[in-house]
Design an enzyme around this catalytic site. Structure first.
Site, mmCIF file in Angstrom:
data_model
loop_
_atom_site.group_PDB
_atom_site.id
_atom_site.type_symbol
_atom_site.label_atom_id
_atom_site.label_comp_id
_atom_site.label_asym_id
_atom_site.label_seq_id
_atom_site.Cartn_x
_atom_site.Cartn_y
_atom_site.Cartn_z
ATOM 1 N N ASP A 2 -35.419 12.267 -9.025
ATOM 2 C CA ASP A 2 -34.384 13.297 -8.913
ATOM 3 C C ASP A 2 -34.550 14.072 -7.607
ATOM 4 O O ASP A 2 -35.667 14.260 -7.135
ATOM 5 C CB ASP A 2 -34.484 14.249 -10.122
ATOM 6 C CG ASP A 2 -33.180 14.990 -10.354
ATOM 7 O OD1 ASP A 2 -32.172 14.676 -9.682
ATOM 8 O OD2 ASP A 2 -33.179 15.889 -11.207
ATOM 9 N N ASN A 50 -24.665 8.902 -15.367
ATOM 10 C CA ASN A 50 -24.346 8.886 -13.934
ATOM 11 C C ASN A 50 -22.950 8.315 -13.633
ATOM 12 O O ASN A 50 -22.412 8.523 -12.543
ATOM 13 C CB ASN A 50 -25.392 8.096 -13.133
ATOM 14 C CG ASN A 50 -26.691 8.861 -12.920
ATOM 15 O OD1 ASN A 50 -27.759 8.273 -12.822
ATOM 16 N ND2 ASN A 50 -26.621 10.187 -12.849
HETATM 17 C C1 IPE Z 1 -31.180 11.219 -8.058
HETATM 18 O O1 IPE Z 1 -30.881 12.260 -7.180
HETATM 19 C C2 IPE Z 1 -30.328 10.030 -7.745
HETATM 20 C C3 IPE Z 1 -29.986 9.153 -8.879
HETATM 21 C C4 IPE Z 1 -28.886 9.283 -9.596
HETATM 22 C C5 IPE Z 1 -30.837 8.029 -9.144
HETATM 23 P P1 IPE Z 1 -29.646 13.204 -7.430
HETATM 24 O O2 IPE Z 1 -28.421 12.578 -6.871
HETATM 25 O O3 IPE Z 1 -29.562 13.543 -8.897
HETATM 26 O O4 IPE Z 1 -30.043 14.477 -6.573
HETATM 27 P P2 IPE Z 1 -29.732 16.008 -6.881
HETATM 28 O O5 IPE Z 1 -30.156 16.304 -8.278
HETATM 29 O O6 IPE Z 1 -28.260 16.196 -6.702
HETATM 30 O O7 IPE Z 1 -30.526 16.754 -5.873
HETATM 31 MG MG MG Z 2 -30.142 15.198 -10.034
#
Ligand code: IPE
Ligand code: MG
Length: 225
Positions: A2, A50
């Site tokens: 993350d 996601n």
């Molecule tokens: C993790 O980073 C990426 C994945 C989905 C694998 P994020 O995209 O969640 O980063 P933040 O939380 O916005 O900083």
């Molecule tokens: Mg994140």
């Protein structure tokens, strides 16, 4: 993994740059695992939640995943690492499904380590699916309810045959599981760090493992001696 987005924001970059840097962190972490003798690594690369992200970000993540598979395939071969996935593979773009299936087929007999990619993965979904599968077997007269125990249930999860994680690491200061390996994490040790995923590397991995080694795992039993 993350913090890719925040890492990019802090630098005035596009989120996609954060994901790109995150893929580099994965490469370093894989190397770190090899050096430390860690035999199983599961990466929460894309959760079932996601899919709610903007279309273009999803596309970038899928593109990176493809690139990652192409670039890392040699490594898997060279170091005899088996690739597995958990989650709903069929929800992914078909080219990626093809790439993944080819890489899994190619590596299926490798025995020096296992890399598990959690893709379109959600712990609740996994558990619900296992329950539904069993219910269908019962309804079809192929199984009886009393046959279901913890072991039989676990064998219906995506992780069948994979040991439960000893240690779960979450980066970027968040302290929650976010639907990751809910059943399997029952006795896992948890380690949280403020480091953003793109900054994660061998040093952080070593710190987490050192901390893990100092812990006493009792699984609900009393401390010995
Ligand atoms: C993790 O980073 C990426 C994945 C989905 C694998 P994020 O995209 O969640 O980063 P933040 O939380 O916005 O900083
Ligand atoms: Mg994140």
């Amino acid at each position: 993994m993350d913090g890719n987005g925040r890492w990019a924001e802090q630098r005035g970059l596009d989120r996609s740059e954060g994901h790109r840097a995150g893929a580099e962190a994965v490469r370093r972490t894989l190397q770190g695992c090899r050096n430390l003798g860690i035999k199983y690594l599961t990466l929460y690369a894309f959760s079932s939640e996601n899919w709610r992200r903007p279309k273009d970000e999803i596309q970038q993540l899928m593109q990176l995943l493809r690139q990652f598979l192409q670039e890392r395939r040699q490594d898997l071969h060279k170091h005899r690492i088996r690739l597995l996935t958990i989650g709903e593979l069929t929800a992914l773009p078909s080219e990626i499904q093809d790439d993944l299936r080819a890489a899994m087929e190619e590596s299926r007999n490798y025995d020096q380590g296992t890399l598990i990619l959690a893709l379109s993965y959600g712990g609740r979904r996994e558990i619900t699916r296992a329950a539904r599968d069993f219910a269908e077997e019962v309804a079809a007269g192929k199984a009886r309810p009393e046959e279901l125990d913890e072991q039989a249930f676990a064998s219906r999860l995506d992780t069948a045959g994979i040991p439960d994680p000893d240690l779960i690491i979450r980066t970027s200061g968040e302290q929650r599981l976010s639907n990751f390996l809910l059943w399997q994490a029952s006795y896992s040790e948890l380690w949280f760090t403020n480091v953003l995923w793109p900054d994660f590397g061998k040093d952080e991995l070593r710190d987490a493992v050192e901390d893990y080694k100092r812990r006493h795992r009792r699984y609900g039993a009393r401390e010995q001696g």
